[in-house]
Scaffold this motif. Sequence first.
Motif, PDB file in Angstrom:
ATOM      1  N   ALA A  57      53.928  46.625  70.889  1.00 51.57           N
ATOM      2  CA  ALA A  57      52.825  46.374  69.960  1.00 51.57           C
ATOM      3  C   ALA A  57      52.421  44.910  69.950  1.00 51.57           C
ATOM      4  CB  ALA A  57      53.219  46.823  68.552  1.00 51.57           C
ATOM      5  N   ALA A  58      53.326  44.042  70.331  1.00 47.05           N
ATOM      6  CA  ALA A  58      53.003  42.610  70.370  1.00 47.05           C
ATOM      7  C   ALA A  58      51.888  42.298  71.363  1.00 47.05           C
ATOM      8  CB  ALA A  58      54.253  41.808  70.729  1.00 47.05           C
ATOM      9  N   SER A  59      51.650  43.195  72.311  1.00 49.72           N
ATOM     10  CA  SER A  59      50.598  42.972  73.307  1.00 49.72           C
ATOM     11  C   SER A  59      49.208  43.292  72.780  1.00 49.72           C
ATOM     12  CB  SER A  59      50.875  43.829  74.550  1.00 49.72           C
ATOM     13  OG  SER A  59      52.099  43.467  75.149  1.00 49.72           O
ATOM     14  N   ILE A  60      49.118  43.881  71.599  1.00 52.32           N
ATOM     15  CA  ILE A  60      47.814  44.189  71.021  1.00 52.32           C
ATOM     16  C   ILE A  60      47.204  42.883  70.524  1.00 52.32           C
ATOM     17  CG2 ILE A  60      46.613  45.460  69.210  1.00 52.32           C
ATOM     18  CD1 ILE A  60      48.921  47.506  69.307  1.00 52.32           C
ATOM     19  N   PRO A  61      46.090  42.450  71.077  1.00 50.97           N
ATOM     20  CA  PRO A  61      45.582  41.106  70.763  1.00 50.97           C
ATOM     21  C   PRO A  61      45.035  40.956  69.345  1.00 50.97           C
ATOM     22  CG  PRO A  61      44.076  42.271  72.235  1.00 50.97           C
ATOM     23  CD  PRO A  61      45.297  43.118  72.133  1.00 50.97           C
ATOM     24  N   ASP A  62      44.452  42.012  68.806  1.00 50.92           N
ATOM     25  CA  ASP A  62      43.835  41.921  67.484  1.00 50.92           C
ATOM     26  C   ASP A  62      44.903  42.101  66.403  1.00 50.92           C
ATOM     27  OD1 ASP A  62      42.542  43.462  65.025  1.00 50.92           O
ATOM     28  OD2 ASP A  62      40.958  42.269  65.973  1.00 50.92           O
ATOM     29  N   ALA A  63      45.031  41.139  65.511  1.00 50.59           N
ATOM     30  CA  ALA A  63      46.085  41.169  64.494  1.00 50.59           C
ATOM     31  C   ALA A  63      45.935  42.345  63.540  1.00 50.59           C
ATOM     32  CB  ALA A  63      46.090  39.856  63.703  1.00 50.59           C
ATOM     33  N   GLY A  64      44.692  42.663  63.172  1.00 58.14           N
ATOM     34  CA  GLY A  64      44.472  43.779  62.256  1.00 58.14           C
ATOM     35  C   GLY A  64      44.889  45.098  62.872  1.00 58.14           C
ATOM     36  N   ARG A  65      44.517  45.278  64.119  1.00 54.51           N
ATOM     37  CA  ARG A  65      44.901  46.510  64.797  1.00 54.51           C
ATOM     38  C   ARG A  65      46.405  46.558  65.029  1.00 54.51           C
ATOM     39  NH1 ARG A  65      40.133  47.781  69.314  1.00 54.51           N
ATOM     40  NH2 ARG A  65      38.735  48.830  67.815  1.00 54.51           N
ATOM     41  N   ARG A  66      46.976  45.432  65.350  1.00 57.11           N
ATOM     42  CA  ARG A  66      48.433  45.382  65.538  1.00 57.11           C
ATOM     43  C   ARG A  66      49.146  45.771  64.245  1.00 57.11           C
ATOM     44  NH1 ARG A  66      48.476  40.807  67.638  1.00 57.11           N
ATOM     45  NH2 ARG A  66      49.036  39.504  65.857  1.00 57.11           N
ATOM     46  N   ALA A  67      48.605  45.365  63.117  1.00 54.56           N
ATOM     47  CA  ALA A  67      49.204  45.704  61.825  1.00 54.56           C
ATOM     48  C   ALA A  67      49.140  47.210  61.560  1.00 54.56           C
ATOM     49  CB  ALA A  67      48.504  44.938  60.705  1.00 54.56           C
ATOM     50  N   ILE A  68      48.049  47.844  61.994  1.00 53.68           N
ATOM     51  CA  ILE A  68      47.936  49.300  61.824  1.00 53.68           C
ATOM     52  C   ILE A  68      49.051  49.999  62.588  1.00 53.68           C
ATOM     53  CG2 ILE A  68      46.543  51.326  62.392  1.00 53.68           C
ATOM     54  CD1 ILE A  68      44.059  49.649  61.822  1.00 53.68           C
ATOM     55  N   VAL A  69      49.260  49.606  63.835  1.00 53.46           N
ATOM     56  CA  VAL A  69      50.309  50.226  64.648  1.00 53.46           C
ATOM     57  C   VAL A  69      51.678  49.993  64.028  1.00 53.46           C
ATOM     58  CG1 VAL A  69      51.485  50.132  66.879  1.00 53.46           C
ATOM     59  CG2 VAL A  69      48.983  50.171  66.778  1.00 53.46           C
ATOM     60  N   VAL A 120      47.618  53.294  72.340  1.00 54.20           N
ATOM     61  CA  VAL A 120      47.008  51.961  72.317  1.00 54.20           C
ATOM     62  C   VAL A 120      48.031  50.872  72.596  1.00 54.20           C
ATOM     63  CG1 VAL A 120      45.131  52.689  70.807  1.00 54.20           C
ATOM     64  CG2 VAL A 120      47.239  51.815  69.789  1.00 54.20           C
ATOM     65  N   ALA A 121      49.267  51.048  72.149  1.00 55.49           N
ATOM     66  CA  ALA A 121      50.287  50.018  72.389  1.00 55.49           C
ATOM     67  C   ALA A 121      50.664  49.962  73.863  1.00 55.49           C
ATOM     68  CB  ALA A 121      51.523  50.298  71.531  1.00 55.49           C
ATOM     69  N   ILE A 122      50.898  51.111  74.481  1.00 57.55           N
ATOM     70  CA  ILE A 122      51.253  51.135  75.903  1.00 57.55           C
ATOM     71  C   ILE A 122      50.086  50.637  76.742  1.00 57.55           C
ATOM     72  CG2 ILE A 122      51.839  52.662  77.833  1.00 57.55           C
ATOM     73  CD1 ILE A 122      53.392  54.397  75.821  1.00 57.55           C
ATOM     74  N   SER A 123      48.873  50.999  76.349  1.00 51.38           N
ATOM     75  CA  SER A 123      47.695  50.536  77.080  1.00 51.38           C
ATOM     76  C   SER A 123      47.612  49.009  77.062  1.00 51.38           C
ATOM     77  CB  SER A 123      46.438  51.140  76.464  1.00 51.38           C
ATOM     78  OG  SER A 123      45.276  50.605  77.053  1.00 51.38           O
ATOM     79  N   ALA A 124      47.779  48.410  75.879  1.00 50.27           N
ATOM     80  CA  ALA A 124      47.704  46.947  75.777  1.00 50.27           C
ATOM     81  C   ALA A 124      48.795  46.285  76.612  1.00 50.27           C
ATOM     82  CB  ALA A 124      47.833  46.529  74.313  1.00 50.27           C
ATOM     83  N   TRP A 125      49.995  46.864  76.556  1.00 51.57           N
ATOM     84  CA  TRP A 125      51.124  46.295  77.305  1.00 51.57           C
ATOM     85  C   TRP A 125      50.893  46.422  78.809  1.00 51.57           C
ATOM     86  CZ3 TRP A 125      55.042  48.685  80.331  1.00 51.57           C
ATOM     87  CH2 TRP A 125      56.159  47.890  80.591  1.00 51.57           C
TER      88      TRP A 125
END
Length: 726
Positions: free
Chosen positions: A159-171, A281-286
Motif C-alpha cells: 500500500a505504500a506504493s499508492i502515491p495519493d495519500a487519501g487513497r492510501r488511507a482508504i486501503v 489497486v495496491a498490487i497495481s501501484a506496487w
Amino acid sequence: MAVTESLNVLETSPPRFSPEEVASIAAELFDLHGEARDLGSERDQTFLVGDGVLKISNTGENPDVLDLEAKALAHIERIDPELSIARQRGSVTYQGHFVRLFERMAGRSGARDLDDDAVLAFAATNARLTLALRGFFHPAAGRDLLWNPGQAARLRPLAASIPDAGRRAIVEHVLDRYEEYVLPRWDYLPAQIVHGDFTLDNVLVDKRGRVSGITDFGDLGFGARAGDLAIDLCSILRVGGEELFRTARIAIDGYQSRIPLENEELDVLGDLVFARLAALVAISAWRVERYPENAEYIQSWDDESWSLLERFDALGFDAVARELGAPQPSVPTEELVRRRSAALGSALTGLTYKNPVHVVRGEGVWLFDVDGRRYLDAYNNVPVVGHCHPRVTEAVVRQTRLLNTHSRYLYEPLVELAERLAATMPPESGLDAVMLVNSGSEANDLAWRLATVATGHSGAIVTAFAYHGVTSAVADFSPEEWGEGFRPEHVETITPFGEGMAEAVEQLDGRGHGLAATFLDCGFTSDGIWTPAADDVQAIARATREAGGLLVADEVQAGHGRTGEHLWSFAQYGIAPDVVTLGKPMGNGYPVAAVIARQELFDRLKAETEVFSTFGGNPVAARAALAVLDVIDDERLIENAKRVGEELRTSLADLGIGEVRGRGLLVGIEPETAERAEEIVNRMRDAGVLINRTGPSENVLKIRPPLVFASEHVEVLVAALAAAVS
C-alpha cells in the motif's frame, strides 16, 4: 522494500518475447503456424497463434503450480465435460520458461456490456466451475497469492506504493477492518480449491454475453468460496453502471442458483469485496513502480477499481454488507413494538407478555432474544419437534431449491404425505382420503363444508370455550373468541365431559338446523386442559351420530404425539372420528394443514363443487410435514412426551400451586385467580421460562413445550415456577 518469498512470481520480470519470436516458438514446438497476437498478461505472456493460444510462463512460476493447473483442467473436464474451459493441448520447456498450448475458443474477452441475464449467467457459471472443482485436491493449491482475499492482511507493505495519500488511507482502512472483522471468521468459511480470478478478462463471452470459454486458470488455489465470489462481483461491478447493488444482487442470485451461501459467507462478503478492490489497486501501484513499461496493462482496470472503492468507502462497510445480503442488525425492542403497532391491523392479537420477548433465533426447546438471552420455550406447540429442527429445515430448503408449485401438477411429496397420513388412522375408521390445505382454520372450514353437505344440516356443537379457527364459518365454533353477547344461533356448547349434549341437539333441532358436526379438540386445550373419562367422550360421539351429525376431531393443538400415548389425541378415548383436521405443528412452523376423511364424504362435496387450495399440499409443505413425521418416529417423541410429561406433572403437583391436569406434554395448572396466573406467567418470562394461560377465566397455566422437552428442562421449568410463586 523487502518482499516475502511468496511475491517471487510478481517480482520476477515477465517474459519479453516479441510476436515474431512467439510465432517461431509456436511453429517449432507445436507445429502451429500463424501470426502471433499479444493478448496481454500481468506476469506471463499470452499470444493468439492460429487456432491456439500460447502461454509463456514467468520463470518465477513454480512447476508444481503448473501441474496443479493441468490436473485441475483434466478434473473439470471429467466432472463437467460441458463446461467451456480452455483445454491444454501441449506443454514443453523453452529457455527456462514453461510454454503451454491451449485450444482457441470462440468469443470476446473484456466484456463491459452485460445485461441482467448475462450477469446472472456469469455468476452461475462461476458457481458451476466451483462445483466442478469441489472434489479436487493438489498439494500445490496451498500457494500464497496476494490476489486471494485470504491474503489481504499482507497487503500493507504494498500500500505504500499508492502515491495519493487519501487513497492510501482508504486501503489502510480496509485492511484495518479486514484484520478486525474478517480474519477471526476466515477459518469458519467453506473453502476448497477455487478458480481465484473469475473475471471478465479471464472469460470469453458470446454475442448474448454468456460465458463461452474460461481461458485462464493461473490463480487456482485453496480459498474461501465467498472470496472467489467477491472476485467475481468486483469484476461485474466495475462495469455495473449506476445500479451497482442491484447488479451485485443479480450476480449473487446467479451464484446461489447453484451454491447457496451460508450466513457466515454473507456476513463477510461485503468485506471481501472491499479486500479484493484494495488488493487490485495496491498490487497495481506496487507493480507499476517495478515494471513501468507494462503500466498500461497493469493499470487497465485501476480507474474503475478506485471508483468503486471510493464509492464503497463513502457508504461504509456495514451499508455495503447489507446491500450484498448480510443480515441487518436487530431493531431495538421498543422501536419494533412501536412499528408493529403502527403497521399491523389493530385487530391482531396482542403480544403475549407484559415485557415482550423479542426473539431472533430458535433451537430445540430454546428461544434467543435480541440481546442473546435464551428462554426455555414451554409454551409453543407449533415447533413440535423443536425449533429449527435440522431435518425439517433441510427438507424445506432442499425442496424449495428443487420445486414449489400448486397441486394441479403431479409430484411425489403430496401423494406420499396423503398416503402416510391415511395410514395413521384407525383401520376401522375408514378414513382413507386426505386433502392438504394451509392452516388449521382452513382445515376446519373444509371439515364444516363436508359435514353440511353430507348431512344436509347446519348446526354445530363445540365445547364451551373451544378454539377452532378464524375463518368466518369456523370463528362461530370458537367461543374463546366470541365477543360480549355474541352467540351464533346455529351453534351450541357442551362441557368437555359431554354435559348438555342432549339439550344442545334438541336446541339445534328446535331452531331448524339439525346437527351437522360436533368439533372436539381432544386435549380440551382452550377449555382449560381437561382429561375426561373415555366413556364421556364416547358418549359425545354416539350422541353426535344418533343426531345425524359427523364427529370432527380437531388435532391442531393436541395432535402429533403431544398427549404421549398415540400420534392423535382422539385415540386415547377409543373413538373413530368421521373427519380429522391437522394444522399448527404439522410442518414444525411451515404452514401446512390437512383434512382426513372417508372418500365418500369428499365424493359428496365434489358432486356440488370442487375444492382447490393454491398452496395446499405444495411440495415444500409436504416435505416439511413428512420430515416432522419422520422425526417423531426416529426420535421416539411420543414415548418421550409420555415419560417427561409424567415427570413434569409429578414435580408440579409437589409445588402445591393448584390442580395439575393433562396428558403427555400438554399440562395445565389452575391457581386461585386469573390475576395470579398472569403474575406467574410474567414472572417466569422474566426468569427465562415461557408459558401462558388458558381457560374460560384465563386462570389455567398452559404448558405445552416442543416434544423434545427433556428431564433437565423439567428441572429448569419447575425451579422457575417455584420461584415465581414464592
